[in-house]
Design a protein around this motif. Structure first.
Motif, PDB file in Angstrom:
ATOM      1  N   GLU A   1       0.861   4.112  -2.906  1.00  0.00           N
ATOM      2  CA  GLU A   1       0.532   5.504  -2.581  1.00  0.00           C
ATOM      3  C   GLU A   1       1.660   6.454  -3.016  1.00  0.00           C
ATOM      4  O   GLU A   1       1.411   7.596  -3.413  1.00  0.00           O
ATOM      5  CB  GLU A   1       0.291   5.639  -1.075  1.00  0.00           C
ATOM      6  CG  GLU A   1      -0.941   4.895  -0.560  1.00  0.00           C
ATOM      7  CD  GLU A   1      -2.225   5.706  -0.686  1.00  0.00           C
ATOM      8  OE1 GLU A   1      -2.154   6.851  -1.168  1.00  0.00           O
ATOM      9  OE2 GLU A   1      -3.289   5.187  -0.287  1.00  0.00           O
TER      10      GLU A   1
ATOM     11  N   LYS B   1      -4.476   5.840  -5.321  1.00  0.00           N
ATOM     12  CA  LYS B   1      -5.346   5.942  -4.153  1.00  0.00           C
ATOM     13  C   LYS B   1      -5.760   4.537  -3.714  1.00  0.00           C
ATOM     14  O   LYS B   1      -6.230   3.732  -4.530  1.00  0.00           O
ATOM     15  CB  LYS B   1      -6.590   6.759  -4.496  1.00  0.00           C
ATOM     16  CG  LYS B   1      -7.511   7.025  -3.313  1.00  0.00           C
ATOM     17  CD  LYS B   1      -8.699   7.879  -3.750  1.00  0.00           C
ATOM     18  CE  LYS B   1      -9.640   8.133  -2.582  1.00  0.00           C
ATOM     19  NZ  LYS B   1     -10.831   8.940  -3.001  1.00  0.00           N
ATOM     20  N   THR B   2      -5.577   4.210  -2.443  1.00  0.00           N
ATOM     21  CA  THR B   2      -5.846   2.849  -1.969  1.00  0.00           C
ATOM     22  C   THR B   2      -6.714   2.853  -0.716  1.00  0.00           C
ATOM     23  O   THR B   2      -6.806   3.853  -0.004  1.00  0.00           O
ATOM     24  CB  THR B   2      -4.536   2.099  -1.642  1.00  0.00           C
ATOM     25  OG1 THR B   2      -3.932   2.691  -0.491  1.00  0.00           O
ATOM     26  CG2 THR B   2      -3.570   2.118  -2.814  1.00  0.00           C
TER      27      THR B   2
ATOM     28  N   GLN C   1       0.823  -1.203   0.000  1.00  0.00           N
ATOM     29  CA  GLN C   1       0.000   0.000   0.000  1.00  0.00           C
ATOM     30  C   GLN C   1       0.863   1.261   0.000  1.00  0.00           C
ATOM     31  O   GLN C   1       0.607   2.203  -0.768  1.00  0.00           O
ATOM     32  CB  GLN C   1      -0.927   0.004   1.212  1.00  0.00           C
ATOM     33  CG  GLN C   1      -1.833   1.236   1.285  1.00  0.00           C
ATOM     34  CD  GLN C   1      -2.620   1.298   2.582  1.00  0.00           C
ATOM     35  OE1 GLN C   1      -2.104   0.938   3.645  1.00  0.00           O
ATOM     36  NE2 GLN C   1      -3.864   1.758   2.506  1.00  0.00           N
TER      37      GLN C   1
END
Length: 537
Positions: A412, A417-418, A408
């Motif tokens: 990013e 966008k996570t 993640q």
């Protein structure tokens, strides 16, 4: 008329096609106190205790809840229990070669399409019934409907009864992975009584009756599973190795305690409740100085990032390429296991020890650590700030979660966008089967013995529904000679690094502590074979 070749117990091991997991230089045991060792399997070694000094009960800690004891449905921690209750026609030895267990031998037709399995006679189930072909056929035809990798290998073919001790499998096409599929520890192709299989509901069998060295006694949910010695167990007459060979039972009772908290498991080990425990880096120093404890390092799982090929973004290979480009595998692996000693980089979807199937094809796309390339690929794909869902769990020791949060962070950093979807493991499995529920899943996988057992190359797992991938998989399983196998294997892995059903991150090790009073314990990919175990009082 086809010729048939009889494969005896000894000759089976000679067939190069099925020697799918070559020996490593160190096979997972070390007799010195506080030593370390690595390998796919391990056996505790110490002085043999005298017969009159043997304990009758072993308590074994489990790190996760047990959702089922149905061997055809068993994954992860439940396999620790089921492998000691149930057996299949074949089992893996310490080098992941399939070896006959409930089968005495098998024949393979000249065209490679028909397997004829000859069963051992006089083998009894825990309820006293003799195992016969009707039980094998009922069990294996159920198993193949419940197991994705079995469905992929067997297709519409079914096991049929030839006589009371002979079972036949007629395939539409030759396949070189059948015995390995019958030996795999997950969703194990275990043999149960016909009547137990026929009574099974959607949630699995309700009676846990096998042919193994231990029989089921009691399962107290969230607390323990109790097994007892099966006095009428009929062992094969072959050297013990991995999960195969002779099994002699010295314990009267085995209690699998369900202890999800690692600190509690370790404290109980120090207190003497357990003689075997998994280790974290934090508690390793507390056992390294103990003269009666051996520390082993075991090669167990690899880490892969799996894409949902039906998601709006990752149905586009450009987005998959962008993720592959940015990944820093050292950072992900270190974030997962916390020590450079507990992982290794590996561009292959198989292990280097697996000399038949290891390949370095496509390795230029491995561990790229190239955020600029990733950003360019995102731009070419038309990325516009869409949210990417990463499916994970904090269960299983936190390894899945730890790997996912590093991924993640790396996504990013290039502007993706996570969000994390964190669930319990049972819910994760349900969501993973839903193409609308996730985009990326990072997980640890039990080592396969053939590429056909790689779940993420299957249309039902991450939805790798690709004609060329299916064609290459088919060519691989039909290959016969070493030259054909190598060419087909290289072609499959090269294409996988282009298609990117998943991205290989690397291989991981685990550590365990064993007291010298516990001998004969063998593990395969971390799963214990408790036959032949002796425990001193």
């Amino acid at each position: 008329m086809n010729k048939f070749y009889r494969h005896s117990v000894l000759s089976l091991l000679i067939v190069a096609l099925f020697a799918v997991y070559g020996c490593s230089s160190d096979n997972g045991s070390n007799g010195a106190a506080s030593g370390t060792s690595s390998g796919a399997s391990g056996a505790s070694q110490a002085a043999e205790p005298a017969a009159d000094n043997l304990a009758t009960e072993l308590r074994f800690p489990l790190a996760q809840q047990v959702p089922t004891l149905d061997p055809h449905l068993a994954l992860n921690t439940n396999v620790y229990v089921t492998l000691n209750i149930f057996e299949g026609l074949f089992a893996f030895d310490e080098n992941f070669n399939p070896v006959p267990m409930l089968a005495e031998s098998y024949d393979l037709s000249e065209d490679g399409k028909t397997y004829t399995f000859h069963l051992r006679q006089g083998v009894k189930f825990h309820n006293g019934k003799e195992m016969k072909a009707e039980d094998v056929v009922a069990s294996l035809n159920r198993w193949k409907t419940l197991t994705g990798r079995a469905q992929a290998s067997l297709g519409d073919s079914e096991f049929t009864i030839k006589d009371d001790y002979t079972v036949e499998l007629a395939l539409a096409e030759p396949r070189n992975d059948i015995l390995s599929q019958l030996s795999h520890v997950l969703n194990n192709a275990a043999i149960l009584p016909k009547e137990v299989v026929e009574a099974a509901g959607a949630d699995g069998v309700t009676e846990y009756i096998g042919t193994g060295p231990f029989k089921f006694v009691e399962w107290k949910q969230d607390q323990y599973v109790h097994l007892a010695k099966f006095d009428d167990y009929r062992s094969v007459d072959a050297a013990p190795s991995g999960l195969s060979g002779k099994k002699e039972v010295f314990l009267q009772d085995v209690i699998f305690d369900i202890v999800p908290d690692s600190a509690t498991r370790f404290a109980s080990f120090l207190a003497g409740t357990y003689d075997y425990v998994d280790l974290t880096l934090d508690n390793l120093p507390q056992v390294q100085g103990l003269s009666d404890v051996t520390v082993d390092k075991i090669l167990g799982s690899d880490i892969n990032l799996v894409f949902n090929k039906k998601s709006p973004l990752f149905s586009n290979v450009k987005y998959r390429e962008a993720v592959a480009a940015v990944l820093d595998d050292d950072e992900i692996l270190l974030g997962t296991v916390s020590s450079p000693d507990l992982y290794r980089l590996n561009p292959s979807y198989m292990y280097p020890e697996n000399t038949t199937w290891y390949s370095e094809a496509g390795q230029d796309n491995y561990n790229q650590k190239n955020p600029d390339k990733a950003k360019q690929l995102l731009q070419e794909a038309g990325y516009n700030g869409e949210e990417v869902t990463l499916l994970t769990t904090k269960e299983l020791g936190g390894s899945f979660y730890n790997a996912t949060i590093v991924v993640q962070k790396e996504l990013e950093a290039i502007g993706v966008k996570t969000k994390l979807d964190i669930t319990d493991f049972a819910t994760l499995l349900k969501k993973r089967a839903d193409p609308n529920a996730w985009d990326i899943y990072v997980g640890l996988f039990t080592m396969p013995s053939t590429p056909s057992q790689l779940l993420y190359l299957n249309p039902t797992y991450g939805f790798a529904d690709d004609a060329k991938l299916a064609e290459l998989n088919k060519a691989l399983t039909a290959a016969v000679t070493p030259e054909e196998i190598k060419a087909a294997n290289d072609a499959l892995q090269q294409y996988e690094w282009e298609y990117l059903a998943a991205v290989k991150i690397g291989d991981t090790y685990s550590q365990r502590a064993t007291r010298s009073k516990l001998t004969g314990l063998v593990t395969l990919a971390g799963y214990p074979n408790l036959a032949n175990v002796k425990l001193s009082k």
